[in-house]
Enzyme design. Structure first.
Site, PDB file in Angstrom:
ATOM      1  N   GLU A 108      -1.158  -9.354  -0.096  1.00 13.90           N
ATOM      2  CA  GLU A 108      -2.574  -9.591   0.250  1.00 13.90           C
ATOM      3  C   GLU A 108      -3.435  -9.689  -1.010  1.00 13.90           C
ATOM      4  O   GLU A 108      -4.392 -10.456  -1.059  1.00 13.90           O
ATOM      5  CB  GLU A 108      -3.059  -8.489   1.183  1.00 13.90           C
ATOM      6  CG  GLU A 108      -2.381  -8.633   2.542  1.00 13.90           C
ATOM      7  CD  GLU A 108      -2.624  -7.464   3.464  1.00 13.90           C
ATOM      8  OE1 GLU A 108      -2.302  -6.324   3.060  1.00 13.90           O
ATOM      9  OE2 GLU A 108      -3.146  -7.679   4.560  1.00 13.90           O
ATOM     10  N   ALA A 137       0.873  -1.176   0.000  1.00 17.95           N
ATOM     11  CA  ALA A 137       0.000   0.000   0.000  1.00 17.95           C
ATOM     12  C   ALA A 137       0.909   1.224   0.000  1.00 17.95           C
ATOM     13  O   ALA A 137       2.075   1.142   0.415  1.00 17.95           O
ATOM     14  CB  ALA A 137      -0.881  -0.017   1.229  1.00 17.95           C
ATOM     15  N   GLU A 171       4.752  -5.302   7.087  1.00 20.98           N
ATOM     16  CA  GLU A 171       4.093  -4.236   7.866  1.00 20.98           C
ATOM     17  C   GLU A 171       4.675  -4.090   9.267  1.00 20.98           C
ATOM     18  O   GLU A 171       4.706  -2.999   9.831  1.00 20.98           O
ATOM     19  CB  GLU A 171       2.582  -4.512   7.980  1.00 20.98           C
ATOM     20  CG  GLU A 171       1.810  -4.395   6.679  1.00 20.98           C
ATOM     21  CD  GLU A 171       1.774  -5.683   5.864  1.00 20.98           C
ATOM     22  OE1 GLU A 171       2.551  -6.609   6.157  1.00 20.98           O
ATOM     23  OE2 GLU A 171       0.955  -5.754   4.929  1.00 20.98           O
ATOM     24  N   GLY A 203       0.343  -5.017   0.904  1.00 15.65           N
ATOM     25  CA  GLY A 203      -0.910  -5.109   0.149  1.00 15.65           C
ATOM     26  C   GLY A 203      -0.760  -5.893  -1.146  1.00 15.65           C
ATOM     27  O   GLY A 203      -1.714  -6.515  -1.616  1.00 15.65           O
TER      28      GLY A 203
END
Ligand code: COA
Length: 257
Positions: A111, A64, A131, A108
């Site tokens: 993910e 992200a 993260e 992300g």
């Protein structure tokens, strides 16, 4: 029409390509909105039977966009359920989606591939959930989908240590289905996608639906659900065509009806 992604059709395939090289394809809000719009566009396109999601040689997606996280307030993040809806879009998309992964596939990005139906990686891939290094945890489904795919121990290791793994390691733990040298990965991904694209779109849709249900339902309910979907397919032209083609010793021509 799109700024951060490319959407290309090569029927029966379509490609969504992350295209923000200056930040290694980090996904900001705009990118996510564009991916959702592209999926909506491809969902209604009958000529498209399989979607391939990819990035560049250097990066699938480096996570992200950290710049956006830097000034997000907690309640905004909690109330904003768009984050989870984004990562749920591919699992609930009615056609097969294959992730083709080269280079960085982090946060992300990881993910996103967890929600894809199949994952084909290059040996150059660096896949991880870093993260923890930012004082965070995965927020796009990683803590839930990763253990379902690779088991709790490997998920713990990836999330707690925050270190990326290679394409080969990812294959060894079941995080990707196939791994190929960089120069082969695109051709191999296309080959697999084209083989899948020959099947009945309606059977593919229900097969995806049934397998997704396995993570959400208990065994008894899941088996009943499978029986209902199986029976439903006996109403389709594709089922009749599949049987007929087999008996006539020819290749079936499925239409999705
Ligand atoms: N969000 C925003 N920008 C990012 C980004 C992200 N997730 N990942 C990379 N970028 C930007 C970098 O800030 C850099 O921008 P700059 O040229 O303006 O400085 C550019 O992309 C290139 O990245 P750089 O770090 O210089 O490349 P590298 O090859 O040295 O390192 C990574 C690559 C992927 C190891 C490193 O960029 C990184 O750790 N990124 C963050 C990964 C991450 O934690 N993702 C999870 C987010 S929740």
């Amino acid at each position: 029409m799109y700024e951060n992604i490319l959407v290309e059709r090569e029927e029966p395939l379509a490609f969504i390509t992350f295209n923000r090289p200056e930040v290694l394809n980090a996904m900001n809000r705009k990118t996510k909105e564009e991916v959702l719009a592209a999926l909506a566009e491809l969902e209604g396109d009958e000529g498209v039977r399989v979607v391939i999601v990819r990035g560049s040689e250097k990066a699938f997606v480096a996570g992200a966009d950290i710049n956006e996280f830097a000034d997000t307030r907690p309640m905004d993040q909690w109330v904003d359920r768009r984050e989870q809806a984004y990562y749920e879009a591919i699992p609930s998309f009615p056609k097969p989606v294959i992730a083709m992964i080269r280079g960085y596939c982090l946060g992300g990005g990881c993910e996103l591939i967890l929600g894809c139906d199949l994952r084909i990686a290059s040996t150059t891939a660096k896949i991880g959930q870093p993260e923890i290094n930012l004082g965070l945890i995965p927020g796009g489904g990683g803590s839930q989908r990763l253990p379902r795919l690779v088991g709790e121990g490997k998920a713990m290791q990836m999330v707690l240590a925050g270190e990326p793994i290679s394409g080969e390691e990812a294959k060894a733990i079941g995080l990707v289905e196939e791994v190929y040298p960089d120069e082969e990965v695109e051709a191999r991904t296309r080959e697999l996608a084209l083989r899948i694209a020959e099947k009945s779109p309606i059977a593919l849709r229900l097969a995806k639906e049934a397998i997704r249900a396995a993570s959400n339902m208990g065994l008894k309910a899941g088996l009943e659900y499978e029986t209902a979907l199986f029976a439903l397919l006996f109403s389709t032209e594709d089922k009749a065509e599949g049987m007929k083609a087999f008996l006539e010793k020819r290749k079936a021509a499925f239409t999705g009806r």
